[in-house]
Design an enzyme around this catalytic site. Structure first.
Site, PDB file in Angstrom:
ATOM      1  N   TYR A 137       0.042  -4.194  -9.735  1.00  0.00           N
ATOM      2  CA  TYR A 137      -0.291  -4.706  -8.405  1.00  0.00           C
ATOM      3  C   TYR A 137      -1.560  -5.559  -8.450  1.00  0.00           C
ATOM      4  O   TYR A 137      -1.585  -6.695  -7.972  1.00  0.00           O
ATOM      5  CB  TYR A 137      -0.464  -3.509  -7.475  1.00  0.00           C
ATOM      6  CG  TYR A 137      -0.846  -3.796  -6.050  1.00  0.00           C
ATOM      7  CD1 TYR A 137       0.122  -4.057  -5.093  1.00  0.00           C
ATOM      8  CD2 TYR A 137      -2.177  -3.729  -5.639  1.00  0.00           C
ATOM      9  CE1 TYR A 137      -0.222  -4.274  -3.758  1.00  0.00           C
ATOM     10  CE2 TYR A 137      -2.539  -3.950  -4.313  1.00  0.00           C
ATOM     11  CZ  TYR A 137      -1.547  -4.222  -3.383  1.00  0.00           C
ATOM     12  OH  TYR A 137      -1.893  -4.443  -2.069  1.00  0.00           O
ATOM     13  N   GLN A 152       2.606 -10.119  -2.382  1.00  0.00           N
ATOM     14  CA  GLN A 152       2.978  -8.979  -3.207  1.00  0.00           C
ATOM     15  C   GLN A 152       3.511  -7.818  -2.360  1.00  0.00           C
ATOM     16  O   GLN A 152       4.452  -7.131  -2.766  1.00  0.00           O
ATOM     17  CB  GLN A 152       1.766  -8.506  -4.018  1.00  0.00           C
ATOM     18  CG  GLN A 152       2.038  -7.325  -4.950  1.00  0.00           C
ATOM     19  CD  GLN A 152       3.012  -7.657  -6.063  1.00  0.00           C
ATOM     20  OE1 GLN A 152       3.249  -8.832  -6.354  1.00  0.00           O
ATOM     21  NE2 GLN A 152       3.579  -6.637  -6.683  1.00  0.00           N
ATOM     22  N   GLU A 153       2.913  -7.593  -1.202  1.00  0.00           N
ATOM     23  CA  GLU A 153       3.323  -6.470  -0.366  1.00  0.00           C
ATOM     24  C   GLU A 153       4.706  -6.676   0.259  1.00  0.00           C
ATOM     25  O   GLU A 153       5.530  -5.766   0.260  1.00  0.00           O
ATOM     26  CB  GLU A 153       2.290  -6.237   0.749  1.00  0.00           C
ATOM     27  CG  GLU A 153       0.965  -5.674   0.279  1.00  0.00           C
ATOM     28  CD  GLU A 153       1.057  -4.205  -0.119  1.00  0.00           C
ATOM     29  OE1 GLU A 153       2.142  -3.599   0.022  1.00  0.00           O
ATOM     30  OE2 GLU A 153       0.041  -3.661  -0.578  1.00  0.00           O
ATOM     31  N   SER A 154       4.949  -7.866   0.794  1.00  0.00           N
ATOM     32  CA  SER A 154       6.173  -8.046   1.583  1.00  0.00           C
ATOM     33  C   SER A 154       6.831  -9.405   1.433  1.00  0.00           C
ATOM     34  O   SER A 154       7.878  -9.628   2.034  1.00  0.00           O
ATOM     35  CB  SER A 154       5.850  -7.833   3.058  1.00  0.00           C
ATOM     36  OG  SER A 154       5.013  -8.878   3.542  1.00  0.00           O
ATOM     37  N   MET A 201       0.856  -1.168   0.000  1.00  0.00           N
ATOM     38  CA  MET A 201       0.000   0.000   0.000  1.00  0.00           C
ATOM     39  C   MET A 201       0.891   1.215   0.000  1.00  0.00           C
ATOM     40  O   MET A 201       1.659   1.429   0.896  1.00  0.00           O
ATOM     41  CB  MET A 201      -0.891  -0.014   1.236  1.00  0.00           C
ATOM     42  CG  MET A 201      -1.808   1.155   1.374  1.00  0.00           C
ATOM     43  SD  MET A 201      -2.957   0.847   2.698  1.00  0.00           S
ATOM     44  CE  MET A 201      -1.861   0.144   3.920  1.00  0.00           C
TER      45      MET A 201
END
Length: 341
Positions: free
Chosen positions: A173, A71-73, A1
């Site tokens: 994303y 995807q974020e981390s 985000m």
């Protein structure tokens, strides 16, 4: 985000369990567990399932949350994980956004974006709210895609663009998360056995989570449907024509197509199988259950019996293919009977 999001309206949550059945040829064994998720680190698994179950929107599947965390981390638990933009923790919350969604969900006395439980539950709350906004927005399209875009770019950017914003990062994303969900999907319904009904249920169970679409679906798979002046509408718009999915009878037709080519509508499916009427105390996996507004001509819904007093069905516009208790899947007083194809 990557961007903070403004205050979003509060939402009501309904806690629901996930049913996982192992069905054998005897149709006699069934065990409950928290299925629907695979391929995630052990410390993330219970929180992902809890976050998914706490959301009233079925679109927030465990696999969606898992793919988003990937995807974020990459499921990082590093206490020093901070993005160049300042997003923190495994779910990559900006500080201002964390102030809105963060809680002490793991009960350790701190509210931290670096605590797995706090982070995943906050991710689930925010995504659940965004999905609700997407479904109520009138923008059309896939609510999951719009919610993911809102998580990445902010809901204001989604509204301003009238859909997924034209930012390469946000478009990548959304596409990456949706395309990677499959590898995290565990079986909600694990079906084993060789009987015709078991095979039909196994085929139908592969469609759990696929949207309902009035008039949609064929023996080859989900398709967009149509609106007929009464059916197929959601929030005043024709949802069916832009939603690839199933209605109740197309799902049943698809389920049985490799062993028996049933007709298209629920009423016709009853007529085609009524020579083998089954009482409720004799139900087997794969039997067809019907609901009616009055007589054979009034049959309006069909479902597959899934064992343990549950059914697998495509319920109505705005819902997905799902497992449900037989007693409450449709109005109890409108239950018409069961047949065995």
């Amino acid at each position: 985000m990557r961007a903070a999001i403004g205050v979003i309206a509060a939402f009501a949550v309904a806690v629901a369990g996930v049913v996982s059945l192992v069905l054998l040829d005897s149709d006699a064994q069934a065990t409950g567990s928290a299925g629907g998720l695979t391929g995630v680190p052990d410390e993330f698994r219970p929180w992902i399932l809890r976050a998914s179950h706490a959301c009233q929107h079925p679109e927030l599947a465990p696999a969606l949350l898992a793919a988003q965390l990937q995807q974020e981390s990459g499921f990082s638990t590093s206490s020093s994980l901070v993005s160049p933009a300042g997003a923190q923790g495994p779910a990559q919350f900006m500080p201002a956004t964390w102030d809105t969604w963060g809680r002490d969900d793991d009960g350790n006395g701190t509210i931290s974006p670096y605590d797995v439980g706090d982070a995943v539950m906050a991710q689930g709350r925010m995504m659940c709210s965004l999905i609700g906004h997407a479904k109520e927005s009138g923008l059309g399209g896939d609510a999951r895609s719009l919610a993911l875009a809102g998580y990445n770019a902010g809901w204001g950017a989604v509204e301003a663009a009238g859909g997924i914003p034209p930012y390469p990062e946000t478009q990548h994303y959304v596409a990456t998360i949706l395309s990677s969900m499959k590898k995290f999907e565990g079986a909600l319904l694990a079906v084993s056995g060789s009987k015709k009904g078991v095979g039909a249920l196994r085929r139908a169970s592969s469609q759990i989570g696929t949207p309902y679409s009035w008039g949609g679906g064929s023996p080859n798979g989900p398709t967009p449907g149509f609106c007929d002046g009464t059916n197929g509408y959601l929030n005043g718009r024709c949802s069916a024509s832009v939603t690839a999915g199933w209605d109740c009878s197309s799902l049943v037709q698809y389920a049985y197509w490799t062993s028996r080519q049933l007709p298209r509508t629920a009423a016709d499916q009853y007529r085609a199988t009524s020579e083998r009427s089954i009482s409720r105390d004799q139900l087997r996996v794969g039997d067809l259950l019907f609901w009616s507004h009055g007589g054979t001509s009034g049959i309006y819904h069909v479902a597959l019996y899934a064992g343990n007093s549950t059914v697998l069905h495509a319920p109505r516009t705005g819902k997905d293919v799902q497992l449900a208790p037989l007693a409450s899947a449709m109005p109890a007083g409108e239950y018409y009977g069961a047949t065995r194809p």
